[in-house]
Design a protein around this motif. Structure first.
Motif, PDB file in Angstrom:
ATOM      1  N   ALA A   7       0.822  -1.213   0.000  1.00 16.06           N
ATOM      2  CA  ALA A   7       0.000   0.000   0.000  1.00 16.06           C
ATOM      3  C   ALA A   7       0.859   1.269   0.000  1.00 16.06           C
ATOM      4  N   GLY A   8       2.075   1.184   0.495  1.00 16.33           N
ATOM      5  CA  GLY A   8       2.937   2.347   0.571  1.00 16.33           C
ATOM      6  C   GLY A   8       3.933   2.476  -0.560  1.00 16.33           C
ATOM      7  N   LEU A   9       3.867   1.561  -1.533  1.00 13.47           N
ATOM      8  CA  LEU A   9       4.823   1.588  -2.639  1.00 13.47           C
ATOM      9  C   LEU A   9       4.519   2.731  -3.605  1.00 13.47           C
ATOM     10  N   SER A  10       5.564   3.204  -4.254  1.00 13.23           N
ATOM     11  CA  SER A  10       5.384   4.197  -5.309  1.00 13.23           C
ATOM     12  C   SER A  10       4.629   3.538  -6.464  1.00 13.23           C
ATOM     13  N   GLU A  11       4.115   4.353  -7.343  1.00 15.50           N
ATOM     14  CA  GLU A  11       3.368   3.819  -8.485  1.00 15.50           C
ATOM     15  C   GLU A  11       4.254   2.911  -9.341  1.00 15.50           C
ATOM     16  N   ALA A  12       5.509   3.324  -9.556  1.00 11.69           N
ATOM     17  CA  ALA A  12       6.425   2.546 -10.389  1.00 11.69           C
ATOM     18  C   ALA A  12       6.733   1.184  -9.780  1.00 11.69           C
ATOM     19  N   CYS A  13       7.015   1.155  -8.487  1.00 10.80           N
ATOM     20  CA  CYS A  13       7.340  -0.109  -7.826  1.00 10.80           C
ATOM     21  C   CYS A  13       6.096  -0.981  -7.698  1.00 10.80           C
ATOM     22  N   GLY A  14       4.960  -0.379  -7.407  1.00 10.16           N
ATOM     23  CA  GLY A  14       3.712  -1.135  -7.347  1.00 10.16           C
ATOM     24  C   GLY A  14       3.425  -1.836  -8.657  1.00 10.16           C
ATOM     25  N   ALA A  15       3.725  -1.162  -9.767  1.00  6.98           N
ATOM     26  CA  ALA A  15       3.521  -1.758 -11.087  1.00  6.98           C
ATOM     27  C   ALA A  15       4.429  -2.964 -11.293  1.00  6.98           C
ATOM     28  N   VAL A  16       5.629  -2.915 -10.743  1.00  6.27           N
ATOM     29  CA  VAL A  16       6.564  -4.048 -10.845  1.00  6.27           C
ATOM     30  C   VAL A  16       5.966  -5.268 -10.157  1.00  6.27           C
ATOM     31  N   PHE A  17       5.446  -5.079  -8.948  1.00 10.16           N
ATOM     32  CA  PHE A  17       4.873  -6.196  -8.209  1.00 10.16           C
ATOM     33  C   PHE A  17       3.559  -6.670  -8.817  1.00 10.16           C
ATOM     34  N   ASP A  18       2.771  -5.747  -9.364  1.00  7.81           N
ATOM     35  CA  ASP A  18       1.530  -6.139 -10.039  1.00  7.81           C
ATOM     36  C   ASP A  18       1.839  -6.999 -11.265  1.00  7.81           C
ATOM     37  N   ALA A  19       2.847  -6.605 -12.036  1.00  6.16           N
ATOM     38  CA  ALA A  19       3.233  -7.362 -13.227  1.00  6.16           C
ATOM     39  C   ALA A  19       3.773  -8.735 -12.840  1.00  6.16           C
ATOM     40  N   ALA A  20       4.542  -8.787 -11.769  1.00  2.41           N
ATOM     41  CA  ALA A  20       5.099 -10.069 -11.308  1.00  2.41           C
ATOM     42  C   ALA A  20       3.987 -11.001 -10.851  1.00  2.41           C
TER      43      ALA A  20
END
Length: 96
Positions: A62-75
């Motif tokens: 929930a506290g991740l930046s948009e860019a890092c959140g996208a990395v985890f969403d893609a993974a």
């Protein structure tokens, strides 16, 4: 002086973590770069252990930046179904 030292320490930690991530096939350089600021902000106490940093980032999604959140969403979208039910993830020893 402090800023110069912080940059040097940060670069060293990122390169160490980056090498460990690359060795363990944990994303591209771009993906690691997207999450490096979040790793320092949210999970600094786990650096340089890439496994612990990754777990910390996942716990703080929930506290991740948009860019890092996208990395985890893609993974998560690319993860094969059923990997969490394998013997390896239930604590069984590798029987190979």
């Amino acid at each position: 002086m402090f800023k110069k030292r912080a940059v040097l320490v940060g670069a060293t930690l990122v390169s160490m973590a980056g090498a460990a991530f690359a060795q363990e096939n944990r994303g591209t350089a771009e993906q690691r770069a997207a999450c490096a600021p979040d790793a320092f902000r949210l999970c600094a106490s786990y650096i340089p252990d890439p496994t612990d940093v990754e777990a910390c980032l996942r716990q703080n999604k929930a506290g991740l930046s948009e860019a890092c959140g996208a990395v985890f969403d893609a993974a998560a979208a690319a993860a094969p179904v059923g990997t969490t039910g394998s013997r390896r993830y239930r604590g069984a020893k590798n029987e190979e």
